[in-house]
Design a protein around this motif. Structure first.
Motif, mmCIF file in Angstrom:
data_model
loop_
_atom_site.group_PDB
_atom_site.id
_atom_site.type_symbol
_atom_site.label_atom_id
_atom_site.label_comp_id
_atom_site.label_asym_id
_atom_site.label_seq_id
_atom_site.Cartn_x
_atom_site.Cartn_y
_atom_site.Cartn_z
ATOM 1 N N ALA A 177 -32.624 32.906 -29.138
ATOM 2 C CA ALA A 177 -31.400 33.518 -28.623
ATOM 3 C C ALA A 177 -30.196 32.610 -28.854
ATOM 4 O O ALA A 177 -29.114 33.084 -29.255
ATOM 5 C CB ALA A 177 -31.553 33.824 -27.133
ATOM 6 N N ARG A 178 -30.364 31.319 -28.618
ATOM 7 C CA ARG A 178 -29.274 30.375 -28.811
ATOM 8 C C ARG A 178 -28.916 30.249 -30.301
ATOM 9 O O ARG A 178 -27.740 30.191 -30.667
ATOM 10 C CB ARG A 178 -29.650 29.009 -28.248
ATOM 11 N N ALA A 236 -33.249 24.290 -29.364
ATOM 12 C CA ALA A 236 -32.624 25.607 -29.252
ATOM 13 C C ALA A 236 -33.649 26.712 -29.477
ATOM 14 O O ALA A 236 -34.512 26.593 -30.348
ATOM 15 C CB ALA A 236 -31.483 25.741 -30.254
ATOM 16 N N ARG A 275 -33.859 24.155 -33.906
ATOM 17 C CA ARG A 275 -35.112 24.196 -33.150
ATOM 18 C C ARG A 275 -35.596 22.796 -32.812
ATOM 19 O O ARG A 275 -36.188 22.573 -31.744
ATOM 20 C CB ARG A 275 -36.165 24.960 -33.953
ATOM 21 N N THR A 297 -26.934 33.452 -31.324
ATOM 22 C CA THR A 297 -25.552 33.560 -30.838
ATOM 23 C C THR A 297 -24.662 32.417 -31.310
ATOM 24 O O THR A 297 -23.468 32.614 -31.512
ATOM 25 C CB THR A 297 -25.535 33.617 -29.304
ATOM 26 N N ARG A 298 -25.236 31.222 -31.489
ATOM 27 C CA ARG A 298 -24.414 30.048 -31.811
ATOM 28 C C ARG A 298 -24.369 29.727 -33.301
ATOM 29 O O ARG A 298 -23.441 29.051 -33.760
ATOM 30 C CB ARG A 298 -24.940 28.823 -31.049
ATOM 31 N N GLU A 307 -31.382 26.534 -38.911
ATOM 32 C CA GLU A 307 -32.212 26.961 -37.792
ATOM 33 C C GLU A 307 -33.296 25.928 -37.483
ATOM 34 O O GLU A 307 -33.636 25.704 -36.318
ATOM 35 C CB GLU A 307 -32.843 28.321 -38.099
#
Length: 298
Positions: free
Chosen positions: A185-186, A182, A178, A189-190, A174
């Protein structure tokens, strides 16, 4: 490969464990096998199995009872309603459980402990049947599939399992996302959801089996016979011993085969079990991994 030699005591313990597991397996499988044999037994009421109570193989193999069940309209309408309920229930439960669990997995979420405590509170206390009935009535959800899927759409236990799974995901993934710009939400989902297939499959199995086997809520919220789920149809046949609809099908078919009530009950039971038997092998590989990671971590 290291070959570890077992002592006589270890071998004795293994033998006892295998024996106990064999007994458990037989105890579990025999009732299922009994229903299979009875549903395929062409001897019907004349079969010795009905007298002895111990059944291994059908005396006369026949599929007449299955041919009869295929002409039973109430069974198919129950199938359709149960499939609709299960499909909608699983999808909504996965979506909203994941949307609830993902923020709770973040330590920097404001009032994280408070939200978790509220969710835990619902595991210990509930409004009960009468308040739920009044709520469904006031919302106008009678004779609707939403009366069957909305009340149990989010399970506190499933939320905690999925929250712990999200916490176990590497934070570096993550952080790098970031850095690349991103948003949450992205990332959700991804990254988070694709990596969460084991826990998603596990919860889908739990929710799916729960909806497939549920009957009480349908019995009190659904009054239209054409909208009743499969388990209510089975209850009418097996517990209430209501064979009126099946007897009318037998008369329309004009068959000379003599069916017993127990044989027809076993046949409709098999029809209700088969879908779960077909689905489970495809989810089983994710099941243990999803439960272990979701339950232990966090």
């Amino acid at each position: 490969m290291i070959n570890i030699k077992k002592s006589p005591g270890d071998k004795a313990i293994d033998a006892v464990l295998y024996f106990v597991l064999a007994i458990v397996a037989l105890t579990t499988l025999y009732p299922f096998w009994t229903q299979v044999v009875i549903s395929l037994d062409g001897a019907g009421v004349n079969s010795s199995a009905y007298e002895s109570g111990f059944i291994l193989f059908p005396a006369e193999l026949t599929f007449e009872s299955y041919r009869l069940a295929l002409r039973f309209d109430a069974l198919w309408s129950g199938y359709a309603n149960t499939l609709l309920r299960t499909g909608i229930g699983v999808v909504l439960s996965l979506v909203f459980t994941a949307l609830t669990a993902y923020p709770l997995a973040k330590a920097d979420l404001p009032f994280n402990r408070g939200f978790t405590a509220v969710i835990l509170f619902t595991m210990l206390f509930s409004g009960g049947t009468i308040p739920s009935y009044l709520l469904i009535r006031e919302l106008g959800l009678f004779n609707s599939v939403w009366a069957l899927v909305l009340p149990g759409m989010i399970s506190a236990f499933n939320v905690l399992i999925m929250r712990n799974f999200f916490r176990a995901l590497p934070e570096e993934l993550e952080e790098s996302a970031r850095v690349d710009g991103a948003g949450y939400a992205r990332i959700f989902t991804r990254i988070a959801l694709p990596l969460s297939k084991p826990v998603l499959a596990t919860i889908a199995l739990w929710v799916g089996v729960g909806h497939w086997n549920a009957w009480f809520d349908s019995m009190i919220y659904i009054t239209d016979p054409n909208k009743q789920v499969l388990q209510v149809v089975l209850r009418k046949i097996i517990i209430q011993n209501n064979m009126t609809d099946i007897n009318s099908v037998i008369q329309n078919l004009g068959t000379k085969t003599v069916f017993s009530g127990r044989q027809l009950q076993a046949t409709v039971i098999m029809f209700s079990i088969i879908p779960m038997l077909l689905v489970y092998p495809f989810i089983q590989k994710y099941f243990v991994k999803g439960v272990m990671i979701g339950a232990i971590k966090g």
